[in-house]
Design a protein around this motif. Structure first.
Motif, PDB file in Angstrom:
ATOM      1  N   PHE A  77       3.941  24.632   5.611  1.00  0.00           N
ATOM      2  CA  PHE A  77       2.959  23.694   5.072  1.00  0.00           C
ATOM      3  C   PHE A  77       3.685  22.496   4.493  1.00  0.00           C
ATOM      4  CE2 PHE A  77      -0.428  22.146   2.310  1.00  0.00           C
ATOM      5  CZ  PHE A  77      -1.550  22.348   3.102  1.00  0.00           C
ATOM      6  N   ILE A  78       3.326  21.307   4.946  1.00  0.00           N
ATOM      7  CA  ILE A  78       3.943  20.075   4.469  1.00  0.00           C
ATOM      8  C   ILE A  78       3.189  19.576   3.231  1.00  0.00           C
ATOM      9  CG2 ILE A  78       4.397  17.662   5.001  1.00  0.00           C
ATOM     10  CD1 ILE A  78       4.857  18.382   7.837  1.00  0.00           C
ATOM     11  N   GLU A  79       3.948  19.316   2.177  1.00  0.00           N
ATOM     12  CA  GLU A  79       3.360  18.822   0.938  1.00  0.00           C
ATOM     13  C   GLU A  79       4.131  17.609   0.429  1.00  0.00           C
ATOM     14  OE1 GLU A  79       2.013  22.099  -1.920  1.00  0.00           O
ATOM     15  OE2 GLU A  79       3.860  22.914  -1.065  1.00  0.00           O
ATOM     16  N   THR A  80       3.509  16.902  -0.488  1.00  0.00           N
ATOM     17  CA  THR A  80       4.171  15.856  -1.266  1.00  0.00           C
ATOM     18  C   THR A  80       4.938  14.870  -0.388  1.00  0.00           C
ATOM     19  OG1 THR A  80       4.628  17.739  -2.752  1.00  0.00           O
ATOM     20  CG2 THR A  80       5.268  15.576  -3.522  1.00  0.00           C
ATOM     21  N   VAL A  81       4.255  14.371   0.633  1.00  0.00           N
ATOM     22  CA  VAL A  81       4.851  13.332   1.477  1.00  0.00           C
ATOM     23  C   VAL A  81       4.670  11.993   0.765  1.00  0.00           C
ATOM     24  CG1 VAL A  81       4.819  12.196   3.722  1.00  0.00           C
ATOM     25  CG2 VAL A  81       4.298  14.639   3.561  1.00  0.00           C
ATOM     26  N   VAL A  82       5.762  11.345   0.434  1.00  0.00           N
ATOM     27  CA  VAL A  82       5.667  10.090  -0.313  1.00  0.00           C
ATOM     28  C   VAL A  82       6.807   9.160   0.082  1.00  0.00           C
ATOM     29  CG1 VAL A  82       6.958  11.040  -2.272  1.00  0.00           C
ATOM     30  CG2 VAL A  82       5.474   9.062  -2.628  1.00  0.00           C
ATOM     31  N   ILE A  83       6.467   7.879   0.184  1.00  0.00           N
ATOM     32  CA  ILE A  83       7.445   6.813   0.419  1.00  0.00           C
ATOM     33  C   ILE A  83       7.450   5.911  -0.813  1.00  0.00           C
ATOM     34  CG2 ILE A  83       8.031   4.797   1.823  1.00  0.00           C
ATOM     35  CD1 ILE A  83       8.504   7.404   3.275  1.00  0.00           C
ATOM     36  N   SER A  84       8.623   5.468  -1.212  1.00  0.00           N
ATOM     37  CA  SER A  84       8.742   4.571  -2.357  1.00  0.00           C
ATOM     38  C   SER A  84       7.784   3.381  -2.197  1.00  0.00           C
ATOM     39  CB  SER A  84      10.184   4.071  -2.465  1.00  0.00           C
ATOM     40  OG  SER A  84      10.310   3.115  -3.497  1.00  0.00           O
ATOM     41  N   LYS A  85       7.051   3.067  -3.246  1.00  0.00           N
ATOM     42  CA  LYS A  85       6.033   2.021  -3.166  1.00  0.00           C
ATOM     43  C   LYS A  85       6.592   0.689  -2.687  1.00  0.00           C
ATOM     44  CE  LYS A  85       2.961   4.061  -6.633  1.00  0.00           C
ATOM     45  NZ  LYS A  85       2.307   3.899  -7.951  1.00  0.00           N
ATOM     46  N   SER A  86       7.814   0.378  -3.070  1.00  0.00           N
ATOM     47  CA  SER A  86       8.408  -0.906  -2.692  1.00  0.00           C
ATOM     48  C   SER A  86       8.840  -0.954  -1.227  1.00  0.00           C
ATOM     49  CB  SER A  86       9.624  -1.206  -3.581  1.00  0.00           C
ATOM     50  OG  SER A  86      10.646  -0.241  -3.369  1.00  0.00           O
ATOM     51  N   MET A  87       8.813   0.215  -0.549  1.00  0.00           N
ATOM     52  CA  MET A  87       9.297   0.277   0.834  1.00  0.00           C
ATOM     53  C   MET A  87       8.183   0.598   1.828  1.00  0.00           C
ATOM     54  SD  MET A  87      12.426  -0.498   0.399  1.00  0.00           S
ATOM     55  CE  MET A  87      13.015  -0.199   2.059  1.00  0.00           C
ATOM     56  N   ARG A  88       6.962   0.594   1.388  1.00  0.00           N
ATOM     57  CA  ARG A  88       5.861   0.931   2.281  1.00  0.00           C
ATOM     58  C   ARG A  88       5.548  -0.211   3.238  1.00  0.00           C
ATOM     59  NH1 ARG A  88       2.112   4.153  -2.236  1.00  0.00           N
ATOM     60  NH2 ARG A  88       3.708   5.751  -2.616  1.00  0.00           N
ATOM     61  N   GLY A  89       4.898   0.137   4.359  1.00  0.00           N
ATOM     62  CA  GLY A  89       4.555  -0.863   5.356  1.00  0.00           C
ATOM     63  C   GLY A  89       5.657  -1.133   6.346  1.00  0.00           C
ATOM     64  N   GLN A  90       6.695  -0.289   6.361  1.00  0.00           N
ATOM     65  CA  GLN A  90       7.819  -0.484   7.270  1.00  0.00           C
ATOM     66  C   GLN A  90       8.014   0.694   8.223  1.00  0.00           C
ATOM     67  OE1 GLN A  90      11.418  -2.135   5.383  1.00  0.00           O
ATOM     68  NE2 GLN A  90      10.290  -2.252   3.459  1.00  0.00           N
ATOM     69  N   LYS A  91       6.954   1.474   8.415  1.00  0.00           N
ATOM     70  CA  LYS A  91       6.975   2.614   9.337  1.00  0.00           C
ATOM     71  C   LYS A  91       7.892   3.745   8.855  1.00  0.00           C
ATOM     72  CE  LYS A  91       4.390   0.441  12.398  1.00  0.00           C
ATOM     73  NZ  LYS A  91       2.999   0.846  12.701  1.00  0.00           N
ATOM     74  N   LEU A  92       8.231   3.746   7.562  1.00  0.00           N
ATOM     75  CA  LEU A  92       9.114   4.788   7.049  1.00  0.00           C
ATOM     76  C   LEU A  92       8.418   6.143   7.001  1.00  0.00           C
ATOM     77  CD1 LEU A  92      10.969   2.902   4.164  1.00  0.00           C
ATOM     78  CD2 LEU A  92      11.761   3.369   6.486  1.00  0.00           C
ATOM     79  N   GLY A  93       7.118   6.128   6.754  1.00  0.00           N
ATOM     80  CA  GLY A  93       6.365   7.381   6.744  1.00  0.00           C
ATOM     81  C   GLY A  93       6.369   8.043   8.104  1.00  0.00           C
ATOM     82  N   THR A  94       6.214   7.240   9.143  1.00  0.00           N
ATOM     83  CA  THR A  94       6.258   7.771  10.510  1.00  0.00           C
ATOM     84  C   THR A  94       7.642   8.328  10.821  1.00  0.00           C
ATOM     85  OG1 THR A  94       4.564   6.218  11.278  1.00  0.00           O
ATOM     86  CG2 THR A  94       6.018   7.172  12.949  1.00  0.00           C
TER      87      THR A  94
END
Length: 202
Positions: A77-94
């Motif tokens: 089970f995948i939990e707590t997926v988070v990207i630093s707020k200052s680095m969002r919008g750069q496809k880092l989550g993908t």
């Protein structure tokens, strides 16, 4: 940002990131620092595992926790997926999710992944996740099968006082024990307004 400068690694092999990771997660979902640190420090080579996303400058960019599903050993089970707020919008989550899937398949030898989300269904759907029935990360991994062999006697090993192995026949005519009383104030964790999703890795 070029993915060749990014790396996803288990946090228990890089303990210097425990403090920054605790802060990163608590900025998104506030929680006791002690409880959060205990969760991060529980990371190991099996499960649970906390994976972190870092760049070539060794800056912490993201986090994801993998938790065992007791009733489903081929998944986590995948939990707590988070990207630093200052680095969002750069496809880092993908990028993080793709590397998490690779880790689950190649390192943990899992066949699927489960998660739950509220508001990010489209993001996960684009990555190939499908809506499924809720799953629980709580409970026992022991399963019991009841079938045609019910009438057969099943020897159950026990230990006598002198620690010698013995066996008893559980298929007798004694009445079944009464059901265990339900603990008070138990909340059904599967009743949720979150969407549960899964993805096959094979």
């Amino acid at each position: 940002m070029s993915s060749e400068h990014l790396e996803v690694v288990p946090i228990h092999k890089y303990p210097q990131y425990l403090g920054p990771c605790c802060e990163l997660i608590n900025n998104e979902w506030p929680r006791s620092e002690t409880a959060r640190m205990m969760s991060l420090q529980a990371s190991c080579d099996e499960l649970p595992t906390n994976l972190i996303l870092i760049n070539k400058e060794k800056h912490l960019l993201g986090h994801c926790k993998l938790t065992p599903i007791p009733s489903m050993s081929i998944s986590c089970f995948i939990e707590t997926v988070v990207i630093s707020k200052s680095m969002r919008g750069q496809k880092l989550g993908t990028f993080l999710m793709k590397q998490v899937e690779k880790y689950c398949k190649d390192v943990l030898k899992l066949e699927m992944i489960h998660l739950s989300t509220k508001g990010q269904e489209d993001f996960y759907a684009k990555l190939g996740y499908e809506v499924c029935a809720p799953v629980s990360i709580y409970g026992s991994s022991i399963s019991y099968s009841i079938g045609a062999s019910r009438s057969k006697t099943t020897p159950v090993p026990i230990r006598t006082i002198d620690n010698c192995a013995a066996s008893i026949d559980i298929d007798n005519n004694a009445p079944p024990p009464p059901p265990m009383p339900k603990p008070p104030n138990v909340v059904n964790t599967l009743k949720s307004n979150r969407t549960y999703m899964f993805k096959n890795l094979v």
